[in-house]
Design a protein around this motif. Structure first.
Motif, PDB file in Angstrom:
ATOM      1  N   GLN A  23       8.410  53.752  65.420  1.00 35.12           N
ATOM      2  CA  GLN A  23       8.636  55.183  65.575  1.00 35.12           C
ATOM      3  C   GLN A  23       9.683  55.448  66.650  1.00 35.12           C
ATOM      4  O   GLN A  23      10.535  56.330  66.507  1.00 35.12           O
ATOM      5  CB  GLN A  23       7.315  55.879  65.940  1.00 35.12           C
ATOM      6  CG  GLN A  23       7.389  57.399  66.005  1.00 35.12           C
ATOM      7  CD  GLN A  23       7.631  58.031  64.645  1.00 35.12           C
ATOM      8  OE1 GLN A  23       7.198  57.500  63.625  1.00 35.12           O
ATOM      9  NE2 GLN A  23       8.328  59.167  64.630  1.00 35.12           N
ATOM     10  N   TRP A  24       9.635  54.671  67.731  1.00 33.72           N
ATOM     11  CA  TRP A  24      10.602  54.822  68.823  1.00 33.72           C
ATOM     12  C   TRP A  24      12.002  54.434  68.372  1.00 33.72           C
ATOM     13  O   TRP A  24      12.986  55.082  68.735  1.00 33.72           O
ATOM     14  CB  TRP A  24      10.161  53.956  69.998  1.00 33.72           C
ATOM     15  CG  TRP A  24      11.125  53.946  71.135  1.00 33.72           C
ATOM     16  CD1 TRP A  24      11.420  54.977  71.978  1.00 33.72           C
ATOM     17  CD2 TRP A  24      11.935  52.843  71.561  1.00 33.72           C
ATOM     18  NE1 TRP A  24      12.369  54.584  72.905  1.00 33.72           N
ATOM     19  CE2 TRP A  24      12.700  53.293  72.665  1.00 33.72           C
ATOM     20  CE3 TRP A  24      12.072  51.528  71.120  1.00 33.72           C
ATOM     21  CZ2 TRP A  24      13.598  52.456  73.325  1.00 33.72           C
ATOM     22  CZ3 TRP A  24      12.958  50.703  71.790  1.00 33.72           C
ATOM     23  CH2 TRP A  24      13.716  51.169  72.868  1.00 33.72           C
ATOM     24  N   TRP A  26      13.200  54.112  65.025  1.00 40.84           N
ATOM     25  CA  TRP A  26      13.749  54.774  63.835  1.00 40.84           C
ATOM     26  C   TRP A  26      13.200  56.177  63.581  1.00 40.84           C
ATOM     27  O   TRP A  26      13.586  56.822  62.608  1.00 40.84           O
ATOM     28  CB  TRP A  26      13.443  53.922  62.598  1.00 40.84           C
ATOM     29  CG  TRP A  26      14.102  52.585  62.622  1.00 40.84           C
ATOM     30  CD1 TRP A  26      15.440  52.327  62.640  1.00 40.84           C
ATOM     31  CD2 TRP A  26      13.451  51.299  62.619  1.00 40.84           C
ATOM     32  NE1 TRP A  26      15.675  50.963  62.647  1.00 40.84           N
ATOM     33  CE2 TRP A  26      14.472  50.307  62.638  1.00 40.84           C
ATOM     34  CE3 TRP A  26      12.127  50.890  62.591  1.00 40.84           C
ATOM     35  CZ2 TRP A  26      14.187  48.950  62.634  1.00 40.84           C
ATOM     36  CZ3 TRP A  26      11.838  49.530  62.586  1.00 40.84           C
ATOM     37  CH2 TRP A  26      12.857  48.581  62.607  1.00 40.84           C
ATOM     38  N   ALA A  28      13.262  58.999  65.708  1.00 41.01           N
ATOM     39  CA  ALA A  28      13.778  60.141  66.460  1.00 41.01           C
ATOM     40  C   ALA A  28      14.410  61.181  65.539  1.00 41.01           C
ATOM     41  O   ALA A  28      14.247  62.384  65.727  1.00 41.01           O
ATOM     42  CB  ALA A  28      14.799  59.664  67.493  1.00 41.01           C
ATOM     43  N   ASP A  29      15.151  60.720  64.540  1.00 38.23           N
ATOM     44  CA  ASP A  29      15.811  61.632  63.592  1.00 38.23           C
ATOM     45  C   ASP A  29      15.729  61.013  62.204  1.00 38.23           C
ATOM     46  O   ASP A  29      16.735  60.575  61.635  1.00 38.23           O
ATOM     47  CB  ASP A  29      17.269  61.853  64.007  1.00 38.23           C
ATOM     48  CG  ASP A  29      17.949  62.953  63.199  1.00 38.23           C
ATOM     49  OD1 ASP A  29      17.221  63.754  62.593  1.00 38.23           O
ATOM     50  OD2 ASP A  29      19.192  62.986  63.166  1.00 38.23           O
ATOM     51  N   ASN A  35      13.881  55.518  58.365  1.00 33.52           N
ATOM     52  CA  ASN A  35      12.664  56.012  58.995  1.00 33.52           C
ATOM     53  C   ASN A  35      11.737  54.818  59.190  1.00 33.52           C
ATOM     54  O   ASN A  35      11.973  53.737  58.628  1.00 33.52           O
ATOM     55  CB  ASN A  35      12.008  57.121  58.157  1.00 33.52           C
ATOM     56  CG  ASN A  35      11.591  56.643  56.787  1.00 33.52           C
ATOM     57  OD1 ASN A  35      10.680  55.830  56.650  1.00 33.52           O
ATOM     58  ND2 ASN A  35      12.271  57.146  55.746  1.00 33.52           N
ATOM     59  N   GLN A  53      20.735  51.193  63.670  1.00 33.88           N
ATOM     60  CA  GLN A  53      19.915  51.950  64.623  1.00 33.88           C
ATOM     61  C   GLN A  53      19.188  51.001  65.574  1.00 33.88           C
ATOM     62  O   GLN A  53      19.064  51.284  66.775  1.00 33.88           O
ATOM     63  CB  GLN A  53      18.901  52.811  63.874  1.00 33.88           C
ATOM     64  CG  GLN A  53      18.049  53.723  64.755  1.00 33.88           C
ATOM     65  CD  GLN A  53      18.852  54.779  65.473  1.00 33.88           C
ATOM     66  OE1 GLN A  53      19.915  55.183  64.992  1.00 33.88           O
ATOM     67  NE2 GLN A  53      18.380  55.224  66.616  1.00 33.88           N
ATOM     68  N   LYS A  57      19.646  50.877  69.685  1.00 30.77           N
ATOM     69  CA  LYS A  57      18.518  50.933  70.623  1.00 30.77           C
ATOM     70  C   LYS A  57      18.539  49.733  71.573  1.00 30.77           C
ATOM     71  O   LYS A  57      18.337  49.871  72.782  1.00 30.77           O
ATOM     72  CB  LYS A  57      17.194  50.969  69.857  1.00 30.77           C
ATOM     73  CG  LYS A  57      16.858  52.298  69.237  1.00 30.77           C
ATOM     74  CD  LYS A  57      16.516  53.338  70.274  1.00 30.77           C
ATOM     75  CE  LYS A  57      16.035  54.621  69.629  1.00 30.77           C
ATOM     76  NZ  LYS A  57      15.775  55.680  70.636  1.00 30.77           N
ATOM     77  N   HIS A 111      17.673  64.109  74.174  1.00 32.16           N
ATOM     78  CA  HIS A 111      18.250  62.895  73.618  1.00 32.16           C
ATOM     79  C   HIS A 111      17.330  61.705  73.891  1.00 32.16           C
ATOM     80  O   HIS A 111      16.548  61.726  74.855  1.00 32.16           O
ATOM     81  CB  HIS A 111      19.618  62.618  74.239  1.00 32.16           C
ATOM     82  CG  HIS A 111      20.685  63.549  73.737  1.00 32.16           C
ATOM     83  ND1 HIS A 111      21.955  63.602  74.285  1.00 32.16           N
ATOM     84  CD2 HIS A 111      20.693  64.455  72.724  1.00 32.16           C
ATOM     85  CE1 HIS A 111      22.678  64.500  73.650  1.00 32.16           C
ATOM     86  NE2 HIS A 111      21.929  65.029  72.705  1.00 32.16           N
ATOM     87  N   PRO A 112      17.393  60.658  73.068  1.00 24.73           N
ATOM     88  CA  PRO A 112      16.605  59.442  73.363  1.00 24.73           C
ATOM     89  C   PRO A 112      16.958  58.910  74.749  1.00 24.73           C
ATOM     90  O   PRO A 112      18.127  58.921  75.141  1.00 24.73           O
ATOM     91  CB  PRO A 112      17.056  58.464  72.265  1.00 24.73           C
ATOM     92  CG  PRO A 112      17.592  59.318  71.164  1.00 24.73           C
ATOM     93  CD  PRO A 112      18.192  60.517  71.833  1.00 24.73           C
ATOM     94  N   GLU A 220      23.495  57.088  68.015  1.00 25.55           N
ATOM     95  CA  GLU A 220      22.212  57.718  68.361  1.00 25.55           C
ATOM     96  C   GLU A 220      22.255  59.239  68.381  1.00 25.55           C
ATOM     97  O   GLU A 220      21.291  59.893  67.987  1.00 25.55           O
ATOM     98  CB  GLU A 220      21.719  57.204  69.716  1.00 25.55           C
ATOM     99  CG  GLU A 220      21.271  55.751  69.711  1.00 25.55           C
ATOM    100  CD  GLU A 220      20.268  55.457  70.808  1.00 25.55           C
ATOM    101  OE1 GLU A 220      19.079  55.764  70.615  1.00 25.55           O
ATOM    102  OE2 GLU A 220      20.682  54.943  71.858  1.00 25.55           O
ATOM    103  N   THR A 221      23.329  59.826  68.889  1.00 29.52           N
ATOM    104  CA  THR A 221      23.356  61.288  69.025  1.00 29.52           C
ATOM    105  C   THR A 221      24.539  61.936  68.318  1.00 29.52           C
ATOM    106  O   THR A 221      24.453  63.095  67.907  1.00 29.52           O
ATOM    107  CB  THR A 221      23.404  61.703  70.516  1.00 29.52           C
ATOM    108  OG1 THR A 221      24.657  61.309  71.088  1.00 29.52           O
ATOM    109  CG2 THR A 221      22.268  61.054  71.296  1.00 29.52           C
TER     110      THR A 221
END
Length: 264
Positions: A23-24, A26, A28-29, A35, A53, A57, A111-112, A220-221
């Motif tokens: 979850q951490w 994949w 976030a979005d 996912n 992704q 991370k 943001h993460p 990421e963003t």
């Protein structure tokens, strides 16, 4: 086959902490292609989106861990020489604002943490270097109090008073501050023709970190404003990196002369 991948996913989900970790990484979005459930089902042959992704991370975590020791060489140099030679206080003050803005913006925008966490570590280390510079340069109490009070007020206004629609100013304002902070250091190095207590390890880490952050920000963003701040940082860090090697011989000569004087 489908049954095999479903069985693999069920087995992975049964392992403690796997789903929170997925979850951490994949979650976030999430999209249909990227996912936690989809990505777990493709292990060990991750789909392109899941893999990119995961790499973003991992790089984010690596940058944060590396940043925790980023300025340690400078602090060691200052403590060993008992001098703040080569350090520009104007540059240090400017970098406090740069790192604070990066941390505040990422936090307020949600943001993460892996996309901005190094700013917090660098901010604390920069404050420690400022304290050393104050001590060894015999900086007056008035400047110290003014600096602390100004930063405290600035932090309070940024976190609790500033309207949401003005958050982007935190990043765009970093550009002139970053130019001033790094530019002050670059000019001082050029004027002195030596790098003093600056560390090639720190400069090199900053250079690599800026390059990696451009890639992780895109992944990421996708925040273009943040990415441009890293592009600017990359250019300035590159100049400082080149200066280190340009003035290395003269820096070593000056350091040797200072050491000789101490032993006389």
């Amino acid at each position: 086959d489908r049954n095999g991948t479903d069985a693999t996913m069920v087995e992975l989900e049964a392992i403690p902490m796997v789903m929170p970790l997925a979850q951490w990484i994949w979650g976030a979005d999430p999209t249909e292609e990227v996912n936690p459930k989809v990505c777990l089902s493709t292990i060990p042959f991750l789909a392109a989106g899941c893999f990119s992704q995961l790499i973003a991370k991992a790089l984010g975590v690596a940058i944060i861990l590396g940043s925790c020791l980023n300025k340690t060489p400078i602090m060691i140099n200052v403590l060993n020489s008992k001098s703040a030679a080569g350090l520009s206080r104007n540059s240090l003050y400017g970098e406090v604002i740069v790192y604070a803005n990066g941390a505040f913006y990422g936090f307020l925008e949600g943001h993460p943490f892996t996309a901005y966490g190094e700013n917090g570590a660098l901010l604390l280390q920069n404050i420690a270097i400022i304290s050393l510079a104050w001590h060894f340069s015999k900086v007056g109490l008035q400047e110290q109090i003014l600096s602390v009070v100004t930063f405290a007020i600035y932090s309070f206004i940024t976190l609790f008073v500033m309207p949401d629609e003005y958050r982007s100013v935190l990043i765009t304002s970093m550009w002139p501050v970053l130019l001033y902070a790094r530019g002050s250091q670059i000019l001082e190095t050029f004027r002195d023709k030596q790098t003093g207590n600056l560390s090639i390890v720190t400069t090199g880490l900053n250079l690599v970190g800026s390059l990696v952050r451009i890639a992780t920000t895109l992944q990421e963003t996708g925040d273009f404003t943040v990415m441009m701040s890293f592009v600017l940082s990359l250019a300035l860090n590159f100049i400082m990196f080149v200066q280190y090697w340009m003035y290395l011989e003269n820096t070593q000569k000056i350091a040797a002369e200072a050491s000789d004087k101490k032993t006389e």
